[in-house]
Design a protein around this motif. Structure first.
Motif, short mmCIF file in Angstrom:
data_model
loop_
_atom_site.label_atom_id
_atom_site.label_comp_id
_atom_site.label_asym_id
_atom_site.label_seq_id
_atom_site.Cartn_x
_atom_site.Cartn_y
_atom_site.Cartn_z
N TYR A 227 128.10 -16.47 -4.02
CA TYR A 227 129.15 -15.46 -4.15
C TYR A 227 130.45 -16.05 -4.68
O TYR A 227 131.49 -15.40 -4.65
CB TYR A 227 129.40 -14.80 -2.79
N HIS A 228 130.38 -17.31 -5.12
CA HIS A 228 131.53 -18.04 -5.66
C HIS A 228 132.63 -18.24 -4.63
O HIS A 228 133.82 -18.28 -4.96
CB HIS A 228 132.07 -17.34 -6.91
N GLN A 229 132.21 -18.33 -3.36
CA GLN A 229 133.14 -18.66 -2.29
C GLN A 229 133.04 -20.15 -1.99
O GLN A 229 131.95 -20.72 -1.98
CB GLN A 229 132.81 -17.85 -1.03
N LEU A 230 134.20 -20.77 -1.74
CA LEU A 230 134.22 -22.21 -1.47
C LEU A 230 133.64 -22.48 -0.09
O LEU A 230 134.03 -21.86 0.90
CB LEU A 230 135.65 -22.74 -1.56
N VAL A 231 132.69 -23.40 -0.04
CA VAL A 231 132.03 -23.77 1.22
C VAL A 231 132.34 -25.24 1.50
O VAL A 231 132.24 -26.09 0.62
CB VAL A 231 130.51 -23.56 1.14
N PHE A 232 132.71 -25.53 2.76
CA PHE A 232 133.04 -26.89 3.16
C PHE A 232 131.95 -27.44 4.07
O PHE A 232 131.42 -26.72 4.92
CB PHE A 232 134.38 -26.92 3.91
N ARG A 233 131.64 -28.69 3.89
CA ARG A 233 130.69 -29.38 4.75
C ARG A 233 131.31 -30.69 5.23
O ARG A 233 132.05 -31.35 4.48
CB ARG A 233 129.38 -29.67 4.01
N ALA A 234 130.99 -31.07 6.46
CA ALA A 234 131.51 -32.33 7.01
C ALA A 234 130.45 -32.96 7.89
O ALA A 234 129.96 -32.32 8.82
CB ALA A 234 132.78 -32.06 7.82
N GLN A 235 130.09 -34.19 7.58
CA GLN A 235 129.05 -34.90 8.32
C GLN A 235 129.60 -36.21 8.86
O GLN A 235 130.03 -37.07 8.08
CB GLN A 235 127.86 -35.19 7.40
N PRO A 236 129.63 -36.40 10.18
CA PRO A 236 130.11 -37.67 10.72
C PRO A 236 129.10 -38.79 10.49
O PRO A 236 127.90 -38.58 10.56
CB PRO A 236 130.27 -37.39 12.22
N ILE A 237 129.62 -39.98 10.21
CA ILE A 237 128.79 -41.16 9.99
C ILE A 237 129.27 -42.26 10.92
O ILE A 237 130.44 -42.64 10.87
CB ILE A 237 128.88 -41.66 8.54
N PRO A 238 128.40 -42.79 11.78
CA PRO A 238 128.84 -43.87 12.67
C PRO A 238 129.10 -45.15 11.88
O PRO A 238 128.38 -45.45 10.92
CB PRO A 238 127.66 -44.04 13.63
N THR A 239 130.12 -45.88 12.28
CA THR A 239 130.47 -47.11 11.56
C THR A 239 129.83 -48.35 12.19
O THR A 239 130.24 -49.47 11.91
CB THR A 239 131.99 -47.29 11.52
N LEU A 240 128.83 -48.14 13.02
CA LEU A 240 128.08 -49.26 13.59
C LEU A 240 127.47 -50.11 12.49
O LEU A 240 127.02 -49.59 11.46
CB LEU A 240 126.95 -48.73 14.47
N ALA A 241 127.41 -51.40 12.72
CA ALA A 241 126.69 -52.28 11.80
C ALA A 241 125.20 -52.16 12.13
O ALA A 241 124.77 -52.52 13.22
CB ALA A 241 127.16 -53.71 11.95
N GLY A 242 124.43 -51.63 11.19
CA GLY A 242 123.00 -51.48 11.44
C GLY A 242 122.67 -50.18 12.16
O GLY A 242 123.47 -49.24 12.21
N ASP A 243 121.49 -50.13 12.75
CA ASP A 243 121.03 -48.94 13.44
C ASP A 243 121.69 -48.79 14.80
O ASP A 243 122.19 -49.77 15.37
CB ASP A 243 119.50 -49.00 13.63
N PRO A 244 121.69 -47.57 15.36
CA PRO A 244 122.22 -47.39 16.72
C PRO A 244 121.41 -48.20 17.73
O PRO A 244 120.26 -48.57 17.46
CB PRO A 244 122.04 -45.88 16.97
N PRO A 245 121.98 -48.48 18.89
CA PRO A 245 121.22 -49.21 19.92
C PRO A 245 119.96 -48.44 20.30
O PRO A 245 119.89 -47.22 20.16
CB PRO A 245 122.21 -49.28 21.10
N GLU A 246 119.01 -49.17 20.82
CA GLU A 246 117.78 -48.52 21.30
C GLU A 246 118.02 -47.97 22.69
O GLU A 246 118.55 -48.66 23.57
CB GLU A 246 116.63 -49.52 21.32
N PHE A 247 117.63 -46.71 22.89
CA PHE A 247 117.78 -46.10 24.21
C PHE A 247 116.56 -46.46 25.05
O PHE A 247 115.43 -46.12 24.71
CB PHE A 247 117.93 -44.59 24.08
N GLU A 248 116.81 -47.11 26.17
CA GLU A 248 115.73 -47.74 26.93
C GLU A 248 115.37 -46.95 28.19
O GLU A 248 115.45 -47.45 29.31
CB GLU A 248 116.10 -49.17 27.29
N ALA A 249 115.00 -45.70 28.01
CA ALA A 249 114.55 -44.89 29.14
C ALA A 249 113.59 -43.82 28.64
O ALA A 249 113.84 -43.20 27.60
CB ALA A 249 115.72 -44.25 29.87
N ALA A 250 112.51 -43.62 29.37
CA ALA A 250 111.52 -42.61 29.00
C ALA A 250 111.87 -41.29 29.67
O ALA A 250 112.58 -41.25 30.69
CB ALA A 250 110.13 -43.06 29.44
N GLU A 251 111.36 -40.19 29.10
CA GLU A 251 111.62 -38.88 29.68
C GLU A 251 111.14 -38.85 31.14
O GLU A 251 110.07 -39.34 31.46
CB GLU A 251 110.92 -37.80 28.87
#
Length: 322
Positions: A227-251
């Motif tokens: 419809y020619h309307q301006l759409v904004f998007r914003a995606q947060p990005i973690p600044t951690l070096a590498g992957d996030p820590p591993e979560f060490e607990a089972a359901e």
């Protein structure tokens, strides 16, 4: 505080000095040299290097075997050549079958730099500078292309990229993040997930410990919808070096063992409530953790501060993901 429009114009006024700094700074000297050069060029702002995101490329132009440039834009050249042949790709391939022409790509990474503007968690300038290098990529028409996509950006090619010059910095964008997020609210008053995330940060132990932009940058995008309307998007990005820590607990884990898993995750990430914000974003922590942590608190095992319990309960009542 400058209004939204004023911030936009102000950021534009900084662009010439940033462009000149990029042109005069050697990539091989590293981001620290870039930060120092920016400090000299725009001393009112103390930018620091926050994060670098690579592994991407853009289509470039066309060169021959000797490195002579035929076009700066592969896509424009293909479009014009096809128009001259009534869209006949096979005709185009036949006409250039005996010439060794190569597509080029701009490969690189985006450097995110931030500078504080005030006390709010979205009160900062975010500067994006690209580190680019043009390389010679695939030989045109060698794969007998059946589509334009096969011609300009084939998949699975075996051509070894050949650098065509030294890496260089290129200014991409500077913006006031709080101003951008206000523009999003002006478009759609209902807060988007990114607004809720930053609000939750401020209400939680994370916000009492560190500014949001010390641990996150934001990828923004603007485009027109049908419809020619301006759409904004914003995606947060973690600044951690590498992957996030591993979560060490089972359901099914709760109590002391869940507390230990949450504490370990937060320590590895570097701030309290990291598990919650990574649950919202990177999905490194599963959603069942929020429910169980609140149930533990209601049962009298209070390993989370009450303000953090309140934030998590708010999410359980109105879930969102960023």
């Amino acid at each position: 505080m400058k209004e939204t429009l004023a911030w936009t114009e102000y950021c534009k006024s900084l662009s010439p000095a940033i462009v000149e700094t990029c042109a005069q700074t050697v990539v091989s000297a590293g981001p620290a040299t870039l930060v120092k050069a920016l400090g000299n060029a725009i001393p009112d702002w103390k930018f620091r290097h926050s994060f670098a995101r690579g592994g991407w490329y853009r289509l470039g132009g066309i060169v021959d075997e000797a490195g002579n440039r035929l076009s700066d834009s592969l896509e424009t050249w293909v479009e014009q050549e096809l128009d001259a042949r009534d869209g006949d790709l096979h005709h185009l391939a036949d006409d250039y079958a005996d010439r060794k022409l190569f597509a080029t790509r701009l490969v690189g990474q985006t450097h995110y730099l931030v500078a504080s503007e005030g006390d709010k968690h979205d009160g900062f300038l975010q500067l994006e500078i690209e580190d680019l290098q043009e390389v010679r990529a695939h030989r045109l028409f060698a794969n007998d292309p059946a589509t334009v996509e096969d011609l300009i950006d084939p998949r699975g090619g075996k051509d070894t990229p050949v650098p065509l010059g030294l890496p260089f910095y290129a200014f991409r964008r500077i913006q006031h993040v709080g101003s951008f997020l206000k523009r999003m609210l002006g478009q759609k008053p209902e807060p988007a997930p990114i607004h809720r995330m930053i609000e939750d940060w401020g209400k939680s132990s994370a916000g009492s410990t560190s500014a949001w932009y010390n641990h996150w940058v934001i990828a923004t995008r603007e485009h027109l919808d049908r419809y020619h309307q301006l759409v904004f998007r914003a995606q947060p990005i973690p600044t951690l070096a590498g992957d996030p820590p591993e979560f060490e607990a089972a359901e099914g884990t709760n109590g002391v063992k869940l507390q230990q898993a949450l504490t370990h995750f937060d320590r590895e990430a570097g701030y309290p409530m990291a598990w919650y914000f990574h649950m919202l974003t990177t999905k490194a922590v599963p959603h069942w953790v929020a429910q169980t942590a609140v149930e533990d608190a209601l049962g009298g095992f209070a390993y989370l501060p009450q303000k953090d319990v309140d934030v998590v309960r708010g999410w359980l009542h109105r879930p969102y993901a960023v």
